[in-house]
Design an enzyme around this catalytic site. Structure first.
Site, PDB file in Angstrom:
ATOM      1  CG  HIS A  90      -0.379   0.101   2.538  1.00  0.00           C
ATOM      2  ND1 HIS A  90       0.533  -0.808   3.040  1.00  0.00           N
ATOM      3  CD2 HIS A  90      -0.562   1.012   3.533  1.00  0.00           C
ATOM      4  CE1 HIS A  90       0.873  -0.466   4.266  1.00  0.00           C
ATOM      5  NE2 HIS A  90       0.241   0.643   4.589  1.00  0.00           N
ATOM      6  CG  HIS A 104       0.012   4.333   4.959  1.00  0.00           C
ATOM      7  ND1 HIS A 104      -0.812   3.505   5.681  1.00  0.00           N
ATOM      8  CD2 HIS A 104      -0.669   5.500   4.758  1.00  0.00           C
ATOM      9  CE1 HIS A 104      -1.967   4.142   5.906  1.00  0.00           C
ATOM     10  NE2 HIS A 104      -1.906   5.351   5.356  1.00  0.00           N
ATOM     11  CG  ASP A 145       5.029   2.646   7.072  1.00  0.00           C
ATOM     12  OD1 ASP A 145       4.152   3.157   6.368  1.00  0.00           O
ATOM     13  OD2 ASP A 145       4.778   1.780   7.947  1.00  0.00           O
ATOM     14  CG  HIS A 146       4.240  -0.382   4.074  1.00  0.00           C
ATOM     15  ND1 HIS A 146       4.301  -1.673   4.521  1.00  0.00           N
ATOM     16  CD2 HIS A 146       3.790   0.362   5.116  1.00  0.00           C
ATOM     17  CE1 HIS A 146       3.880  -1.720   5.778  1.00  0.00           C
ATOM     18  NE2 HIS A 146       3.570  -0.488   6.166  1.00  0.00           N
ATOM     19  CG  HIS A 189      -3.898  -0.132   6.566  1.00  0.00           C
ATOM     20  ND1 HIS A 189      -3.781   0.043   7.924  1.00  0.00           N
ATOM     21  CD2 HIS A 189      -2.820   0.488   6.017  1.00  0.00           C
ATOM     22  CE1 HIS A 189      -2.698   0.751   8.169  1.00  0.00           C
ATOM     23  NE2 HIS A 189      -2.096   1.042   7.044  1.00  0.00           N
ATOM     24  CG  ASP A 200       0.730  -1.361   7.612  1.00  0.00           C
ATOM     25  OD1 ASP A 200       1.608  -2.203   7.870  1.00  0.00           O
ATOM     26  OD2 ASP A 200       0.938  -0.133   7.608  1.00  0.00           O
ATOM     27  CG  HIS A 210       3.974  -2.412  10.615  1.00  0.00           C
ATOM     28  ND1 HIS A 210       3.062  -1.614  11.279  1.00  0.00           N
ATOM     29  CD2 HIS A 210       4.267  -1.759   9.472  1.00  0.00           C
ATOM     30  CE1 HIS A 210       2.823  -0.545  10.538  1.00  0.00           C
ATOM     31  NE2 HIS A 210       3.552  -0.606   9.442  1.00  0.00           N
TER      32      HIS A 210
HETATM   33 ZN   LIG Z   1       2.974   0.639   7.851  1.00  0.00          ZN
HETATM   34 ZN   LIG Z   2      -0.114   1.590   6.539  1.00  0.00          ZN
END
Ligand SMILES: [Zn+2]
Ligand SMILES: [Zn+2]
Length: 305
Positions: free
Chosen positions: A64, A66, A68-69, A144, A214, A272
């Site tokens: 996805h 976000h 951090d990914h 999510h 997530d 995570h």
């Molecule tokens: Zn994340």
């Molecule tokens: Zn996320």
């Protein structure tokens, strides 16, 4: 020969890198094939640190959008260009990712040295993304704050190995060997029956790896996942922070362990982790009360599937 199937964790922290932990990224190796799952900031640095040959990666899967990914993706793609990669690369990810990549390359006037293909993922069911002769990669929906998918990598049945002693006993026709290896009995022209369970070793159980990046606690996952050999499930919070998990659509360690039980996973690794926890032992203990063999994922460690 049974190909090695393993997952190397490159990052296991949630939103903010902390306590020496990095953003989500994992390399899945199946025999000679290397896949990258998620590509948080610093992924190429982590690959160098753990001596992963990044040039071997042929497919990248992004869960996805976000940051951090996926914020490490441009670094990885740009380095491939600087090293004059020619091998094709395919990226599977949510709608919008192709535009993000294209825009950055357009404004840096970058002409890629390798063919880059983008395939959009859809969080609407179990969708096969990659059909390799020895394994299959599918996406499945997670729940999510943005459209998010997990990924399931399943081994396919390979050729059966022959019982050497039986081969030595008498001459077996080539056609019989071919059909036995494919998993079928064979009857020769003279009527001799070559039976699978006599001439070949049984296939070891097929292995599978499920990656749940997530998601909030989602029992519907049981629709898509059943008895994976290894489950990676996000475990951002502990029970004491369950209200925070609910608001942010994340899971607690107990949630992750409950899902592992529900889908009858053979093994569970957690990841995570929120930056609010320095010491992760209490989180592990919480998961173990539900799934006794749960483990914390560790960066730089490869887990056999
Ligand atoms: Zn994340
Ligand atoms: Zn996320």
């Amino acid at each position: 020969m049974i190909p090695e199937f393993e997952v190397t964790i490159l990052g296991n922290t949630s939103s903010i890198p902390a306590h020496g932990r990095n953003h989500t990224a994992q390399v899945v190796r199946f025999g000679q094939e290397c896949l990258l799952i998620d590509c948080g900031e610093g992924t190429q640095i982590q690959m160098r640190r753990y001596k992963i040959k990044s040039s071997r990666i042929t497919h990248i899967f992004i869960s996805h959008l976000h940051g951090d990914h996926y914020l490490g993706l441009m670094g990885v793609l740009s380095s491939y260009n600087l090293s004059k990669r020619t091998k094709p690369l395919t990226i599977f990810g949510p709608q919008g990712l192709d535009e993000i990549i294209t825009t950055q390359f357009r404004w840096s006037n970058t002409k890629l040295t390798y063919p880059l293909t983008f395939v959009e993922t859809r969080p609407d069911g179990l969708n096969v993304l990659l059909d390799h002769p020895r394994f299959k990669v599918s996406s499945f929906p997670l729940t999510h704050r943005l459209p998010t998918t997990g990924f399931l990598i399943e081994e396919k049945k390979g050729f059966r190995s022959l019982v050497k002693e039986k081969l030595a006993e008498k001459k077996i026709p080539l056609a019989a060997i071919q059909s036995l290896r494919k998993g079928e009995d064979y009857r020769g022209e003279d009527g001799t029956l070559y039976q699978l369970d006599v001439y070949t070793h049984p296939h070891p159980p097929l292995r599978s790896y499920a990656f749940c990046s997530d998601t909030r606690f989602e029992p519907e996952l049981a629709k898509y996942l059943f008895e994976p050999t290894l489950l990676y499930h996000e475990s951002t919070f502990m029970d004491c922070d369950a209200p925070r998990a609910a608001v942010t659509f994340h899971s607690t360690a107990r949630d992750a362990a409950t899902i592992a039980n529900l889908i009858r996973a053979k093994a569970l690794i957690l990841g995570h982790f929120s930056s609010r926890y320095g010491d992760l032992q209490p989180m592990l203990e919480e998961a173990k009360t539900v799934f006794p063999t749960a483990a914390l994922s560790e960066e730089g460690i490869s887990y056999l599937v």
